[in-house]
Write a protein that holds these residues in place. Structure first.
Motif, mmCIF file in Angstrom:
data_model
loop_
_atom_site.group_PDB
_atom_site.id
_atom_site.type_symbol
_atom_site.label_atom_id
_atom_site.label_comp_id
_atom_site.label_asym_id
_atom_site.label_seq_id
_atom_site.Cartn_x
_atom_site.Cartn_y
_atom_site.Cartn_z
ATOM 1 N N VAL A 373 0.837 -1.195 0.000
ATOM 2 C CA VAL A 373 0.000 0.000 0.000
ATOM 3 C C VAL A 373 0.873 1.247 0.000
ATOM 4 N N MET A 374 2.005 1.248 0.707
ATOM 5 C CA MET A 374 2.911 2.408 0.684
ATOM 6 C C MET A 374 3.357 2.725 -0.733
ATOM 7 N N SER A 375 3.794 1.703 -1.436
ATOM 8 C CA SER A 375 4.340 1.996 -2.762
ATOM 9 C C SER A 375 3.226 2.404 -3.727
ATOM 10 N N ASP A 376 2.065 1.777 -3.639
ATOM 11 C CA ASP A 376 0.974 2.149 -4.562
ATOM 12 C C ASP A 376 0.407 3.526 -4.224
ATOM 13 N N LEU A 377 0.269 3.782 -2.928
ATOM 14 C CA LEU A 377 -0.310 5.068 -2.517
ATOM 15 C C LEU A 377 0.575 6.220 -2.985
ATOM 16 N N GLN A 378 1.880 6.102 -2.745
ATOM 17 C CA GLN A 378 2.795 7.185 -3.133
ATOM 18 C C GLN A 378 2.728 7.469 -4.616
ATOM 19 N N ARG A 379 2.690 6.383 -5.403
ATOM 20 C CA ARG A 379 2.693 6.589 -6.857
ATOM 21 C C ARG A 379 1.379 7.174 -7.353
ATOM 22 N N ALA A 380 0.321 6.987 -6.541
ATOM 23 C CA ALA A 380 -0.977 7.552 -6.950
ATOM 24 C C ALA A 380 -1.119 9.009 -6.505
ATOM 25 N N MET A 381 -0.187 9.479 -5.652
ATOM 26 C CA MET A 381 -0.317 10.850 -5.121
ATOM 27 C C MET A 381 0.391 11.879 -6.003
ATOM 28 N N ARG A 382 -0.110 13.106 -5.945
ATOM 29 C CA ARG A 382 0.492 14.205 -6.708
ATOM 30 C C ARG A 382 1.384 15.083 -5.811
ATOM 31 N N SER A 383 1.165 15.036 -4.497
ATOM 32 C CA SER A 383 1.901 15.908 -3.568
ATOM 33 C C SER A 383 3.356 15.464 -3.458
ATOM 34 N N HIS A 384 4.186 16.336 -2.823
ATOM 35 C CA HIS A 384 5.541 15.921 -2.471
ATOM 36 C C HIS A 384 5.449 15.002 -1.269
ATOM 37 N N VAL A 385 6.036 13.826 -1.380
ATOM 38 C CA VAL A 385 6.020 12.907 -0.226
ATOM 39 C C VAL A 385 7.430 12.384 0.028
ATOM 40 N N GLU A 386 7.719 12.173 1.301
ATOM 41 C CA GLU A 386 8.918 11.422 1.690
ATOM 42 C C GLU A 386 8.407 10.182 2.398
ATOM 43 N N MET A 387 9.291 9.203 2.510
ATOM 44 C CA MET A 387 8.835 8.022 3.256
ATOM 45 C C MET A 387 9.884 7.560 4.264
ATOM 46 N N ASP A 388 9.362 6.956 5.294
ATOM 47 C CA ASP A 388 10.234 6.341 6.292
ATOM 48 C C ASP A 388 9.507 5.084 6.799
ATOM 49 N N TRP A 389 10.244 4.232 7.460
ATOM 50 C CA TRP A 389 9.663 2.945 7.848
ATOM 51 C C TRP A 389 9.899 2.632 9.316
ATOM 52 N N LEU A 408 10.782 -3.298 16.181
ATOM 53 C CA LEU A 408 11.929 -4.041 15.635
ATOM 54 C C LEU A 408 12.877 -3.104 14.888
ATOM 55 N N LYS A 409 12.321 -2.016 14.353
ATOM 56 C CA LYS A 409 13.152 -1.002 13.670
ATOM 57 C C LYS A 409 12.474 0.347 13.852
ATOM 58 N N ASP A 410 13.271 1.348 14.263
ATOM 59 C CA ASP A 410 12.691 2.685 14.478
ATOM 60 C C ASP A 410 12.894 3.545 13.228
ATOM 61 N N LEU A 411 12.246 4.729 13.263
ATOM 62 C CA LEU A 411 12.360 5.650 12.117
ATOM 63 C C LEU A 411 13.748 6.264 12.009
ATOM 64 N N ASN A 412 14.124 6.666 10.801
ATOM 65 C CA ASN A 412 15.340 7.460 10.614
ATOM 66 C C ASN A 412 15.015 8.948 10.765
ATOM 67 N N ALA A 413 13.796 9.321 10.330
ATOM 68 C CA ALA A 413 13.450 10.750 10.270
ATOM 69 C C ALA A 413 13.075 11.291 11.649
ATOM 70 N N ASP A 414 13.299 12.634 11.781
ATOM 71 C CA ASP A 414 12.849 13.345 12.970
ATOM 72 C C ASP A 414 11.433 13.833 12.669
ATOM 73 N N LEU A 415 10.483 13.579 13.563
ATOM 74 C CA LEU A 415 9.088 13.930 13.263
ATOM 75 C C LEU A 415 8.719 15.353 13.680
ATOM 76 N N GLU A 416 9.630 16.001 14.373
ATOM 77 C CA GLU A 416 9.367 17.353 14.890
ATOM 78 C C GLU A 416 8.854 18.256 13.765
ATOM 79 N N GLY A 417 7.637 18.799 13.926
ATOM 80 C CA GLY A 417 7.073 19.769 12.978
ATOM 81 C C GLY A 417 6.655 19.193 11.631
ATOM 82 N N ARG A 418 6.665 17.872 11.477
ATOM 83 C CA ARG A 418 6.314 17.280 10.165
ATOM 84 C C ARG A 418 4.833 16.905 10.101
ATOM 85 N N ASP A 419 4.302 16.925 8.873
ATOM 86 C CA ASP A 419 2.952 16.386 8.648
ATOM 87 C C ASP A 419 3.101 14.900 8.348
ATOM 88 N N VAL A 420 2.694 14.085 9.292
ATOM 89 C CA VAL A 420 2.979 12.645 9.209
ATOM 90 C C VAL A 420 1.686 11.855 8.958
#
Ligand code: PRP
Ligand code: GUN
Length: 504
Positions: A373-389, A408-420
């Motif tokens: 769903v992550m890969s299909d959703l992103q490709r269907a979107m027009r907005s700028h998106v980044e991804m993390d897992w 089992l695995k944490d995020l790489n990105a900092d979520l401070e101030g992001r629209d997640v």
């Protein structure tokens, strides 16, 4: 010889040949037996009256000990009656379909080699045997149609005459013929069929061969008409779903023919049982799994099914694919097809684009299930998106949540101030996401929402505020489109319930 000089049996043969004799010279296939000897003499007579030539060709397959001598004798007998006769030796290379079939193929190729029409000596008795063999195989009109009077370069002038007539004609012409011992060898199906016809005639008190030959003519007309109609069902250029829709409304006789051709082209054994199994996927599909179809006689050269035991595809959407290891046969019921899932993803993606207009989004996928769903959703979107897992697990190898969520695995990105937006394949009890949401909320995002492809409202133990839902589903354990059972089935395009045998 003038017509009035011919006794009745020879006249019948000669007239039968004259009635269908093509313009110009012809070749007559001759084994030395009564049928082909009479045919060669009749053809020489009819061609002589037209001023053309009929050349008897005796093919020496080299398969019987005295084959060369038998061929020379046959040529001599015909030569003595003024018939031009040639012997053509052939090499028979055994093929996958047996020696008899290979010999037949080599013989027909040698006869047609000169580019002339080729007369063959099959009689009504041969036709009746062919129809009986087709009937016993349980095949359709094409088999019951027996041998055609004209097919390509081959012409069969004697299909309305009896074997007894060709023998009588030979006697009348004063020519001997060769009695092939194989004609009495019960090892051959055709010889057994001949015996069976005599027995049936004796039991019924009437000759059944003419009725079988009549069946052949009627079946041939029907088969020709149906084949032409199937040819006209042109589905090749249409997309797969449209091809299937085009087939659904057709009568059985046409649909089965079209399916038969598809399967044969794919190298699948297109026997009626296999055709019916694939047809059931099309016309009586209730989410059943794949039909197993072995490779056909040409499977070895068909790239899609190089080995026997290939499977026809499971779902309607993949009806005409052949796949060596199709796991979708383990599905009991398909709840959502790949097409339905993709269409819904497009709708959700548009909704998110509209809601987040002008903002960059960080999609947080929950491994492993959310990969699709992550890969299909992103490709269907027009907005700028980044991804993390993130990788969490609460189900392990079973079908019940353990209730214990482990990161089992944490995020790489900092979520401070992001629209997640957290992206999930499924929300079941809600335990996983309720834990995850409080964990992520504590990292200071500007906004935090959830998108899940599936949700089971009846299974909820924890309320989680979900903004975007693909489908709400009943409280059943499902697999496919990223959802696993014991690590398997994530690769299925459709989503459905597993057959009990998989986990019982
Ligand atoms: O609402 P819940 O009852 O908590 O269930 C939902 C969770 O279950 C599945 O993950 P799973 O633990 O099976 O791991 P996976 O993603 O690797 O398949 C799914 O991907 C969700 O994360
Ligand atoms: N495969 C699978 N994983 C789940 N995790 C929570 N619910 C489900 C489900 O129905 N199927």
């Amino acid at each position: 010889m003038a017509k009035r000089e011919l006794p009745p049996a020879t006249l019948a043969v000669a007239q039968a040949v004259a009635a269908v004799l093509p313009d110009g010279d012809v070749v007559v296939g001759c084994s030395g037996g009564a049928d082909s000897t009479a045919l060669a003499l009749g053809a020489a007579w009819a061609a002589g009256r037209r001023g053309t030539r009929a050349t008897a060709v005796i093919v020496d397959h080299g398969l019987q000990p005295r084959s060369g001598e038998i061929a020379r004798q046959a040529a001599a007998r015909l030569g003595a009656h003024g018939v031009d006769a040639r012997i053509v030796p052939v090499h028979v290379a055994p093929s996958g379909e047996g020696l008899e079939a290979a010999a037949r193929e080599a013989r027909l190729a040698a006869l047609a080699d000169r580019g002339l029409p080729v007369l063959l000596g099959h009689t009504l008795d041969d036709q009746a045997e062919t129809v009986l063999l087709g009937l016993l195989r349980g095949s359709g009109t094409r088999s019951l149609a027996g041998m055609a009077e004209v097919r390509g370069p081959f012409v069969r002038p004697l299909l309305a005459l009896r074997r007894a007539e060709t023998e009588q004609a030979c006697r009348d012409w004063g020519v001997d013929w060769w009695c092939d011992p194989m004609n009495d060898d019960d090892a051959f199906a055709r010889v057994r069929a001949r015996g069976l016809l005599s027995e049936v005639a004796a039991r019924l008190g009437r000759d059944v061969a003419p009725a079988l030959a009549r069946t052949a003519s009627l079946a041939r007309a029907d088969a020709d008409a149906l084949d032409a109609m199937a040819d006209a069902v042109e589905t090749g250029d249409l997309p797969e779903s449209a091809r299937i829709a085009a087939l659904e409304g057709l009568p059985d006789a046409l649909r089965w023919r079209v399916l038969h051709r598809w399967m044969a082209r794919l190298g699948v054994a297109a026997e009626q049982g296999n055709v019916l199994a694939v047809d059931a996927l099309l016309t009586r599909w209730r989410g059943q799994g794949a039909s197993r179809c072995p490779a056909g006689p040409f499977g070895a050269s068909a790239p899609t099914c190089a080995s026997p035991g290939v499977r026809a595809a499971t779902s309607r959407a993949r009806l005409c694919h052949v796949d060596a290891t199709d796991v979708s046969q383990d599905l009991e019921k398909v709840l959502f097809t790949s097409d339905q899932i993709q269409a819904r993803i497009d709708e959700v993606a548009s909704q998110i684009d509209a809601d987040y207009e002008g903002r960059d989004i960080l999609l947080v996928g929950v491994l492993n299930g959310a990969v699709m769903v992550m890969s299909d959703l992103q490709r269907a979107m027009r907005s700028h998106v980044e991804m993390d897992w993130m990788a969490v697990s609460s189900y392990g190898a079973g079908t019940q949540s353990s209730g214990v969520v482990r990161i089992l695995k944490d995020l790489n990105a900092d979520l401070e101030g992001r629209d997640v937006i957290v992206v999930e394949d499924i929300i079941d009890t809600g335990l996983t996401l309720s834990y995850l949401m409080s964990n992520l909320a504590s990292r200071g995002p500007a906004s935090l929402e959830i998108m899940t492809m599936f949700r089971k409202p009846d299974a909820a133990q924890m309320e989680v505020p979900v903004k975007y839902v693909g489908f709400e589903i009943p409280n059943e354990f499902v697999v496919g489109y990223g959802l696993d059972y014991a690590g398997r089935y994530r690769n299925l395009r459709d989503v459905g319930t597993l057959a009990k045998h998989v986990y019982s």
